[in-house]
Design a protein around this motif. Structure first.
Motif, PDB file in Angstrom:
ATOM      1  N   HIS A  18       0.848  -1.197   0.000  1.00 40.42           N
ATOM      2  CA  HIS A  18       0.000   0.000   0.000  1.00 40.42           C
ATOM      3  C   HIS A  18       0.882   1.245   0.000  1.00 40.42           C
ATOM      4  O   HIS A  18       2.118   1.147   0.005  1.00 40.42           O
ATOM      5  N   GLY A  20       1.682   3.323   2.224  1.00 45.00           N
ATOM      6  CA  GLY A  20       2.611   3.424   3.350  1.00 45.00           C
ATOM      7  C   GLY A  20       3.862   2.588   3.118  1.00 45.00           C
ATOM      8  O   GLY A  20       4.976   3.034   3.393  1.00 45.00           O
ATOM      9  N   GLY A 201      -2.469   6.605   8.228  1.00 40.64           N
ATOM     10  CA  GLY A 201      -3.528   6.001   7.417  1.00 40.64           C
ATOM     11  C   GLY A 201      -4.778   6.866   7.407  1.00 40.64           C
ATOM     12  O   GLY A 201      -4.757   8.007   7.887  1.00 40.64           O
ATOM     13  N   MET A 207      -0.328   3.981   8.956  1.00 42.94           N
ATOM     14  CA  MET A 207      -0.989   3.217   7.892  1.00 42.94           C
ATOM     15  C   MET A 207      -0.542   1.761   7.968  1.00 42.94           C
ATOM     16  O   MET A 207       0.650   1.460   7.886  1.00 42.94           O
ATOM     17  N   SER A 208      -1.493   0.875   8.143  1.00 44.65           N
ATOM     18  CA  SER A 208      -1.147  -0.531   8.314  1.00 44.65           C
ATOM     19  C   SER A 208      -2.337  -1.408   7.971  1.00 44.65           C
ATOM     20  O   SER A 208      -3.486  -1.073   8.283  1.00 44.65           O
ATOM     21  N   LYS A 209      -1.999  -2.529   7.358  1.00 48.93           N
ATOM     22  CA  LYS A 209      -3.048  -3.459   6.982  1.00 48.93           C
ATOM     23  C   LYS A 209      -3.836  -3.900   8.216  1.00 48.93           C
ATOM     24  O   LYS A 209      -5.050  -4.102   8.161  1.00 48.93           O
ATOM     25  N   THR A 214      -5.602   1.617   5.091  1.00 52.21           N
ATOM     26  CA  THR A 214      -4.578   1.863   4.073  1.00 52.21           C
ATOM     27  C   THR A 214      -5.146   2.542   2.826  1.00 52.21           C
ATOM     28  O   THR A 214      -6.345   2.484   2.562  1.00 52.21           O
TER      29      THR A 214
END
Ligand code: TRP
Length: 452
Positions: A18, A20, A201, A207-209, A214
């Protein structure tokens, strides 16, 4: 020739990159690889992915998506060595050699493993419930990734620093046990890029899954637009001044804008630009910067055989380094051919000529002597006793001077003479004349001045 810095990093292939990931890892790594002093090794850590994921479809999809992302992002495969970990059979082989020297107590302390145990204990489970040997041995596999190529610098996130330290630990142990004074493995250093931003995010958290916040990178313009529309902002209406420094939308914009674009956007927000319009600006900026790469990405994904070819070339380049090195390591631990046994020591000494060394010492009676050791630690010569260190030193100097050596054979050994005087003798017991002559040859090689 100057030696370049070898930079190595792996990307675990479990997800889809993504925005990030792009700003935090991919973009800086591609930039770093363009430095003339960098010798970059970047790889898909797909063996590591198997530790975290047992869904074959997902593993396969992620490998392709990550490969395409790096290539579309501008990674130049002629410059860097780009490969899949699973195409390098030397890596699992080295993993085993390292597993046999890695202390279990060291691995007990690994954060990822410990966290799983702690969680089990908390929930009243058996401490080892659901924990595989893969998870437990994860740091050893990673050590093999790094040590196989003698990487100097390993760019990683903070959560991986411990693993790089473990690689040093395990590598050092191997050097100590099998190196005989030779350092097989370079000690790697973790490289933490302080300057690259961790992007916020949609909700402002990192920002992280795992937070489901994301912004997709290359799937489609529409996906990117949809995600941007969901960025959380405050409730100020159009016309009201916005505070750029407390807006993660602005932070995202900053990560991709030039100074001038950033200043313009800041001024507009202060003047009351509406959030809807601001989101539009962010989309335009990202689309302008990433649109072409997105197209390349879809081309790559649609022609997987091109990527397969590129990665196989990368594997070939990597194996050209790994295979001869692993052969040396196998030799070092005693996994040697039966056939070449007799010849091997001589060959080894030839290779080691550069690092042969004199070691002087003092006897109890106060006299001085020296030994000549081959790089593998084997003793080639032992000197007679000298009354003082100076005399011993003069002899070692003469032996290294490149002058023709006066070597006199005996039945099971040989002596070295200087100016009509026997100054040193062999200490190995040779079984026959051929072995003795091989020993003499090794001595000549060790004393051949180094030319460069
Ligand atoms: N464990 C790393 C991660 O999850 C990926 C990785 C595997 C790696 N092997 C490596 C990183 C070797 C650097 C060097 O991020």
């Amino acid at each position: 020739m100057t030696t370049r810095t070898r930079i190595l990093t792996g990307i675990t292939t479990t997800g889809t990159p993504h925005l990030g990931n792009y700003a935090g890892a991919i973009r800086p790594a591609i930039l770093a690889s363009q430095d003339a002093n960098a010798d970059s090794f970047y790889f898909l850590a797909d063996y590591h992915a198997l530790i975290k994921c047992d869904d074959p479809q997902r593993i396969q999809r992620s490998r392709m998506e990550i490969a395409a992302t790096w290539l579309a992002g501008g990674l130049d495969v002629n410059r860097v060595t780009f490969y899949r970990q699973s195409d390098i059979p030397e890596i699992p082989e080295l993993t085993w050699l390292l597993t046999c020297v890695a202390a279990k107590g060291l691995l007990n302390r690994a954060h990822a493993y410990k966290a799983s145990v702690d969680k089990n204990v908390e929930t009243g489970e058996d401490p080892d419930a659901g924990i595989t040997m893969g998870l437990y041995g994860y740091p050893v596999l990673m050590a093999a990734d790094i040590l196989m190529f003698n990487a100097h610098k390993v760019p990683v996130g903070r959560d991986q620093i411990q693993h790089v330290e473990m690689a040093r630990d395990i590598g050092q142990r191997f050097n100590h046990l099998f190196g005989n004074g030779k350092e097989f493995f370079t000690m790697p250093e973790a490289l933490i890029e302080e300057s690259v931003a961790t992007l916020p995010g949609l909700d402002g958290r990192k920002m992280s899954k795992s937070y489901d916040n994301t912004i997709p990178l290359f799937t489609s313009a529409k996906d990117m637009k949809d995600a941007i529309s969901r960025i959380v902002t405050d409730s100020r209406a159009p016309g009201e001044a916005k505070d750029p420094d407390n807006s993660h939308l602005f932070t995202l914009f900053q990560a991709f804008a030039s100074k001038a674009q950033e200043e313009e956007f800041r001024a507009e927000l202060l003047q009351g630009l509406g959030w809807g319009e601001a989101k539009n600006r962010l989309f335009q900026l990202l689309d302008g910067q990433l649109g072409e790469a997105r197209e390349r990405y879809h081309q790559l994904i649609s022609r997987p055989s091109d990527m397969e070819d590129l990665l196989l070339i990368g594997a070939k380049k990597a194996r050209a380094v790994a295979a001869p090195f692993l052969a040396e390591l196998r030799e070092a631990v005693g996994l040697r051919s039966f056939v070449e046994q007799a010849a091997a020591p001589v060959a080894a000494k030839k290779k080691a000529a550069k690092a042969a060394r004199f070691v002087s010492f003092r006897e109890d009676d106060g006299s001085f002597r020296f030994r000549l050791l081959a790089a593998d630690g084997e003793q080639l010569l032992l000197s007679r006793n000298f009354a003082d260190g100076k005399a011993a030193g003069a002899v070692t100097k003469q032996l290294q001077s490149g002058q023709t050596l006066d070597i006199r054979s005996e039945a099971y050994g040989f002596n070295v003479w200087l100016d009509g005087e026997c100054v040193a003798e062999s200490t190995a017991i040779y079984a026959d004349a051929a072995e003795r002559d091989a020993g003499i040859a090794a001595l000549r090689v060790a004393l051949t001045p180094i030319e460069d």
